[in-house]
Structures are given as C-alpha cells and as structure tokens.
Scaffold this motif. Structure first.
Motif, PDB file in Angstrom:
ATOM      1  N   ALA A 292       0.832  -1.205   0.000  1.00  0.00           N
ATOM      2  CA  ALA A 292       0.000   0.000   0.000  1.00  0.00           C
ATOM      3  C   ALA A 292       0.864   1.252   0.000  1.00  0.00           C
TER       4      ALA A 292
ATOM      5  N   HIS B  10       3.070   1.485  -3.341  1.00  0.00           N
ATOM      6  CA  HIS B  10       2.227   1.715  -4.507  1.00  0.00           C
ATOM      7  C   HIS B  10       1.690   3.147  -4.520  1.00  0.00           C
ATOM      8  N   TYR B  11       1.214   3.586  -3.374  1.00  0.00           N
ATOM      9  CA  TYR B  11       0.693   4.955  -3.231  1.00  0.00           C
ATOM     10  C   TYR B  11       1.807   5.966  -3.539  1.00  0.00           C
ATOM     11  N   SER B  12       2.969   5.725  -2.960  1.00  0.00           N
ATOM     12  CA  SER B  12       4.076   6.658  -3.123  1.00  0.00           C
ATOM     13  C   SER B  12       4.564   6.694  -4.575  1.00  0.00           C
TER      14      SER B  12
ATOM     15  N   GLN C 151       2.795   6.231  -7.162  1.00  0.00           N
ATOM     16  CA  GLN C 151       1.848   7.038  -7.942  1.00  0.00           C
ATOM     17  C   GLN C 151       2.114   8.530  -7.734  1.00  0.00           C
ATOM     18  N   LEU C 152       2.470   8.902  -6.499  1.00  0.00           N
ATOM     19  CA  LEU C 152       2.777  10.308  -6.229  1.00  0.00           C
ATOM     20  C   LEU C 152       4.007  10.759  -7.026  1.00  0.00           C
TER      21      LEU C 152
ATOM     22  N   THR D 146       9.213   5.597  -0.624  1.00  0.00           N
ATOM     23  CA  THR D 146       8.070   5.888   0.258  1.00  0.00           C
ATOM     24  C   THR D 146       8.094   7.290   0.872  1.00  0.00           C
TER      25      THR D 146
ATOM     26  N   ALA E 269       4.796   9.421   0.104  1.00  0.00           N
ATOM     27  CA  ALA E 269       3.639   8.946   0.865  1.00  0.00           C
ATOM     28  C   ALA E 269       3.800   9.303   2.338  1.00  0.00           C
TER      29      ALA E 269
ATOM     30  N   ARG F  93       2.801  12.855   2.878  1.00  0.00           N
ATOM     31  CA  ARG F  93       1.344  13.003   2.813  1.00  0.00           C
ATOM     32  C   ARG F  93       0.669  12.494   4.086  1.00  0.00           C
TER      33      ARG F  93
ATOM     34  N   ALA G  23      -5.050   8.842   2.121  1.00  0.00           N
ATOM     35  CA  ALA G  23      -5.395   8.008   0.967  1.00  0.00           C
ATOM     36  C   ALA G  23      -5.266   6.519   1.264  1.00  0.00           C
ATOM     37  N   ILE G  24      -4.410   6.167   2.217  1.00  0.00           N
ATOM     38  CA  ILE G  24      -4.266   4.757   2.606  1.00  0.00           C
ATOM     39  C   ILE G  24      -4.353   4.679   4.126  1.00  0.00           C
TER      40      ILE G  24
END
Lengths: 400, 367
Positions: free
Chosen positions: B59, B62-64, B66-67, B336, B339, B342, B354-355
C-alpha cells in the motif's frame, strides 16, 4: 596469495627511492611500488634512475586501496595483486594544480608536466610554438626541457610579480645547487621569461589557435602548457585513515603518520621539492626499520632544506586575479561537464559533488578539486576507493 | 522563532514532509546541519519500486510510486528521472513459482506486470548469464537521483514560505527544539526525519542503522536497460541476518551502472569493508559475468534506518505530544518518502489519508 614484505614503499620518486635506500640497509624484504613504467617520479622521469640494490621493485603498479589492516589491494600491470606489509611508507608525490579559464578544455591546452610527459612519450614537439604559463620554478624546468627538444618557446609567463621573483632568486645563494640550476635554465630562456603575466583565455576552432594574455595581448601558438603549483597526493593516506590537515599528511619528526606502522615522506606532507623529499624519505626509511640514530642525524639537514619551499611558497603564491578568469559557463569539472555557475550556490565540496556531480567522474576530483579549492575555498574531503578505476573482477577479489 | 511545523533532517523524507506540510498551508522550518540529501538519501540507489512483502508495504510503496509519477512531468533534468522498470530475476524453478505468485498478486491489485520466460529474459538483458529461469517485469518502477530530488522538494516548500536552517537540533522539548546555536524554535508540531540518526535525539526509538555498500562504474551506455534485482533480494532486505548481499544492478541515465546491494547490522564505521564489498561484487558477477571487465570508479557506504518489522515509523511518537516520527524506511526511503510526507500532513491537518495509516504508527511497538 598476498606477497609479503617487511617494508612497502608506495612511490618511486625522490622520497620513495631515498626511503628504499635507507630501509634496505636493515631489511632484506623491501618492496618499492610505482605506477609509472620507470622509477624517478615526475621530476626524474626518463632519467634512468635505478632503485637501490636489494630492493624489489614493482612498476606499472597501482595501489587501489587497503584490503585489511596491513594488506593492500593493487593492480600490477593489469594483474590483481595483494601486498602485505609490516611497515608502509607513503611517498606518493604531488600533482600539478590546473586552474580553469575560458578555453582551457581545448585540445593542446594542458598541464605543464602533462605536455612534458607527452613529449617524453614521443609527441613530436619540434618547431611547435609553445607557451608555458602558471607559476613556480617548474615552468622553467618544463620550458628548458621542451626547448632542448627543439620546441619554439614563445613565452614563459610567470603569474608572480617581478619583485617577489627577484627576492626569491636573490635568496638562492644559500642553496648553491639551486642557484646553478636557476642559472643554467635562465640563460636558455631569459629572453622569454616574463613575470606578472598569465593567460586569460584560450581560443581556437576545435583546437588551440591563440591565447589572450593578462596584458591584453594576443599570441598565436600550438601548445599552451600550464601549471599553477603542486598539490600533495594524499588520497592513499586518507583511505588508510591517516590524519590530514589542509591537504597535507600529518607526520611527527620521524615522518610517522597518525596511523600505526605508516610513515609518509616528501610532497604529501607539504610541497617541499626534491631535496627535502630525499631527506624525508631517508628519515622515513631509517625510522621504519628501527634505525632511530640514523634518522635523527638527518633532522638538521631536513630543517635547512625546508627553508627553500617556505620561500618558494611565499614567492609564488597565486594572485587573486586568477580567481576571476572563469566565466559562469566555464567548465570546471571536465569528467562530468560541470560549469562554474552550477557550483557557486553551494558552500561545501560535498554539496557541490552531490548536487552537481562535480568530482564524481573517473578522476575522482583530482583535477577539479584543487581548482575548486582555489576558486571557491572549499576543499575536497577524504577519498573514496578504489584510488584508480579498477575492474569489477579485481575488486571482487576473483581468483586471488 | 516559531513555526507551524519543524522538520528535523533534510533527507528525502524530511524534504517530502516539508513539501507536503507547506502544501496544506503550514509554515515549515527545516533544520539540517549538513548537505541536503547527504545521508542515506545520497548513499542509496534512488530506485522507486513497488513491493509486495506485506499488504502494508504494498500500500505504501504503490501509493508513493503514484505520487512520484504524478510529479515526474514537473521534474528538472538533474533529477535524472528514468522510468526504466524493474526485472525481478528468477534463478531457478522455485523462484519462477514465486514470480507466478507475485504476478497474480500484482494483477489482482491493478499493477501492470509481465512474466518473462528464460528466452525473453535473455533477450531483454543479453548480458545476464545463461541458465536463468525468467523474471517478473514491473514496467512502472523508475529511478530518480535522490539528492537532487530532495533539494527540489525542499525548494518547492521554500516557495510556500518554508525556511531552511543550517543548524543541528541538540534536543527536542515539549513543542520546541533546541539548536546548537542556542536558538529555540517553538512549534506545535515537530517531525523527526533524521533517518538512522533519529536515535541521537530519541534513544528509545526502535531504529537500527543497517550499513550498505554500493559501487558505481564508468559509463557503459546500452549495457543494461532495466534495474535487475534477484528474487533472493527480498530475503536479504527483509530478513534480519547480521550480514547479507544480493544482486541489484541499476542503469543510470549517464550510462553508469550502480552495483548493490549489501546489508550489515552492528557496524558503525563508515569506511569500506573491502572483503565484504568483494562478496557483493562476486554476487553481481555470478548473475552477470560480463560485469567482470567493467571499471568501477567509486565505492561508498551508507546507513539505512531499519525497524524490527521492516515497516517505517510514520505518525505520532507515543507519549510525546506534538512529536511525529518519519523514519525507519530502511532501503525504501526514496520510494516511500512522498507517501510519508502526505500521511504526516494529513494527520496534522486532520484530513483523511489516501491509505490506512495504522500499519506505520510508531505505537505498534512497545515503549
């Protein structure tokens, strides 16, 4: 399998050869290493100097760095080697400082020693128009050498002001050998020697065509060879953990570094010329083999010989105008194409290196580091192995 | 002086925190005594990689990632952004089964992946040795030059009124930090983002330095196309052996190759351990014999901030009001960092993240 020696000496210039001749008086297992194909160092290159009898000599050998305490990793003419030592003497010499100015990256603009080495290696210089520029007595030595090879020396431009150079030569009477040297070169080149003069920029279309001098005159030439003083080669000492201050390896009166079993002699401990290097080398060689008496007997001679470099230092210190030759777009780090304007927003060498790649190329900052130190006042810190580019397989200790 | 938030450390994580906090309208002060991005940020590879070690790790990475991708069109050239993708290399049939498993895992989560058989792998990277069984290709992974990325994120924050103080924090008080200059910064929010050095200010923090070696070659353009990592890397990175090495090779936009990787606990000196470096390089040659003749121009070391469960510490420090932790990223700090910034900014601003932030909360460890 490592090769085992009692005393290992890195560098076969004046200091290293002297250290070897002193060490071999008491030790049967002395190894002398140099990365050049012949002994003599930069100063006696090609003069046929021979290492003392009883000393094993490995030429074309580069020390890459320490492997373990007491063990060095090396490249011996392309073959990996490990060298084990009980005592280590660093006599790694010095290199020229090159200062950047617009056009310095043109072909045929090179270091003073660099051009000399190329000519010794077979470059045809006969009839070529050569300007030698920079500072220090080395310029005359280089110009004299090139003139003997029938180069047309147009000018020897010494940046130091006339008064300082005159005072320095007047003091030479205390050093008869130096005086003789100065005169034999002086006669040869007296007419071409100018003080208070330096190159401002180099011009040409793809190769050097002419240079602009600080007196606003232009001079057409084939080669410009520049040397702005010497910089100690202290990288190996740094990798071994020896303490270094303002670029010089710290030693005690026996030339002992701050690390156990490691001595250092000659230029790395402070630029002092061949005479001082020889005395320091002998002291290190005696001290490393336990002959404190012979070492001590040379202390007075060392003190006397160290006057000359001090006087030279003050006579040939670099003038501040040389800092203002670079333009924002002038390349400072040739390996990574870093320009002067990229560096000025940073205040430490490490910040410059990390954020602009300055000094990150194959020369590891050996060329741009001393230039940046003079231009911006931040000196390179430490050293990173390997000291010279080495193959992955060598560093992997494959089949060793 | 006062600030809405103080960030301690200007590595990639501190810079990302400053960037995110200034975005939500906070006036941020960043304290860094040394070079921006000069710690683990400078020592690492800058690999932006999605990982499947655990759901929480997936999580976050993947989130990071995308950022990072969202930011990439704005990046200046010196960040050397390179969407070169990763090949997880399988040396035997057992690892090939792991490839199939990973493939299913990523496909189920919407990540673009591809399985390469032995022939396709040989075709993709001709310098790999013969006899490998295949690989998992993750085309969305990328590489960034992290010190410049940190400087860029910080510069963005500075455009939003963040200030950078060239000083060192000597202690963290209640809603204040004390600096070596004798100055004090009052702030309701203090973010500790000093990587493996966080222990100097917070000795009880469950972070251990984990030393790594890296080597970089001269320029060999075209020698390698994608980042190659052996599947055994996961064992090296997420196991907790005292010493381990794994094959991890990265092409830089300069044509240079970055050779990793190694992990050592309980070593504090920064010097190169030549025999250990040799072990790491032998591992690389084992996978890619053609490396043998390439020239290494430099090797160096760095320290990752490792936690007991291989997940970072992101969130409030238990029992310390106003203190937030943003460290413990081990080898994934570049990936990371965004993320992390954030999550910290969302928590301080009271926004919904977001997560789910729970797996990274420092409170998961006993105090």
């Amino acid at each position: 399998m490592p090769a085992n020696f009692e005393v290992v000496i890195v560098g076969a210039g004046p200091a290293g050869l002297a250290a070897a001749s002193a060490a071999v008086e008491r030790s049967r297992r002395v190894l002398l290493i140099d990365d050049n194909p012949a002994p003599g160092g930069q100063i006696w290159r090609g003069e046929g100097r021979q290492p003392p009898r009883g000393v094993e000599t490995w030429l074309e050998t580069q020390v890459l760095g320490p492997l373990r305490p007491g063990l060095l990793m090396a490249d011996r003419a392309g073959v990996p080697a490990q060298i084990s030592y009980e005592k280590l003497i660093l006599a790694t010499g010095a290199r020229e400082r090159f200062l950047p100015f617009p056009g310095w990256t043109l072909p045929s603009v090179m270091g003073a020693g660099g051009l000399q080495a190329l000519v010794k290696g077979g470059l045809a210089i006969e009839g070529k128009r050569v300007v030698v520029a920079g500072t220090g007595p080395l310029l005359l030595a280089v110009a004299a050498y090139l003139a003997k090879r029938n180069a047309r020396i147009l000018l020897v431009a010494e940046q130091a002001p006339r008064q300082r150079v005159l005072r320095f030569t007047a003091n030479l009477w205390r050093q008869p050998a130096k005086l003789a040297q100065a005169f034999s070169m002086g006669r040869y080149l007296a007419l071409k020697y100018r003080t208070g003069l330096w190159p401002v920029s180099a011009h040409g279309n793809g190769k050097l065509e002419e240079i602009l001098l600080s007196n606003s005159r232009r001079l057409a030439c084939d080669y410009l060879s520049c040397g702005f003083g010497l910089v100690p080669n202290s990288e190996l000492a740094a990798l071994l953990g020896c303490r270094i201050a303002t670029g010089e390896v710290l030693v005690d009166e026996f030339q002992r570094t701050t690390r156990e079993r490691i001595w250092c002699a000659g230029e790395p401990t402070g630029i002092g010329g061949a005479e001082l290097s020889i005395i320091e080398g002998r002291i290190a060689g005696y001290a490393a083999t336990g002959d404190r008496h012979s070492a001590t007997s040379l202390f007075t001679a060392r003190m006397r010989a160290s006057r000359f470099p001090r006087e030279m230092d003050s006579a040939f210190s670099l003038r501040p105008e040389l800092r203002r030759l670079v333009h924002p777009g002038t390349i400072i780090c040739r390996c990574e194409d870093v320009r002067f304007s990229q560096l000025t927003s940073h205040t430490t060498w490490r910040a410059m290196k990390l954020h602009t790649r300055c000094g990150m190329g194959p020369c590891q900052g050996r060329v741009c580091g001393p230039a940046v130190e003079f231009l911006l006042g931040c000196a390179p810190e430490g050293a990173r192995p390997p000291l010279y580019p080495a193959t992955v397989s060598q560093l992997a200790l494959d089949r060793q | 002086m006062t600030a809405d938030a103080v960030v301690i450390g200007a590595g990639i994580v501190g810079a990302a925190c400053a960037d995110a906090l200034s975005t939500v309208g906070l006036r941020v002060a960043v304290v860094e005594s040394r070079v921006i991005g000069g710690g683990a940020t400078a020592a690492g590879m800058g690999h932006i990689v999605v990982m499947d070690d655990s759901e929480a790790q997936f999580a976050l990475t993947h989130y990071s990632q995308q950022l990072w991708r969202t930011l990439s069109p704005e990046m200046p050239a010196e960040l050397e952004w390179d969407p070169s993708g990763t090949l997880w290399v399988a040396a035997d049939e057992e690892e090939m089964q792991a490839v199939a498993h990973k493939h299913a895992y990523y496909v189920a989560r919407g990540v673009n992946v591809e399985v390469l058989d032995a022939a396709q792998l040989a075709d993709a990277e001709p310098n790999l040795r013969r006899g490998l069984h295949g690989a998992l290709l993750i085309p969305g992974d990328s590489v960034v030059y992290a010190p410049c990325a940190a400087a860029w994120l910080l510069a963005r924050a500075q455009l939003r009124r963040a200030s950078l103080l060239a000083d060192r924090v000597i202690s963290i008080g209640r809603h204040s930090v004390h600096l070596t200059t004798g100055d004090r910064i009052e702030s309701p929010n203090i973010i500790l983002a000093s990587g493996a050095w966080a222990r100097e200010l917070l000795p009880a923090i469950p972070v251990r330095p984990r030393k790594g070696h890296l080597a970089i070659t001269a320029r060999y353009p075209g020698f390698l196309r994608r980042q190659l990592v052996e599947l055994g890397y996961l064992k090296s990175a997420h196991g907790h052996d005292t010493e381990s090495v794994a094959f991890n090779l990265q092409p830089r936009t300069t044509g240079q190759l970055l050779i990793g990787s190694s992990r050592q606990y309980d070593v504090t000196h920064t010097s190169i351990d030549a025999p250990f470096l040799a072990r790491m390089l032998r591992r690389a040659i084992h996978f890619m014999p053609a490396l043998e003749h390439l020239r290494v121009i430099r090797a160096w070391t760095g320290f990752r901030a490792a936690t007991p469960d291989s997940l970072p510490l992101i969130g409030p420090a238990p029992g310390r009001e106003g203190l937030w932790l943003a460290t413990g990223h081990e080898g994934l700090g570049i990936t990371t960092s965004l993320a992390t910034g954030r999550l910290i900014a969302d928590a301080i601003a009271g926004r919904t993240p977001a997560i789910p932030p729970e797996p990274y909360l420092p409170a998961r460890f006993p105090q």
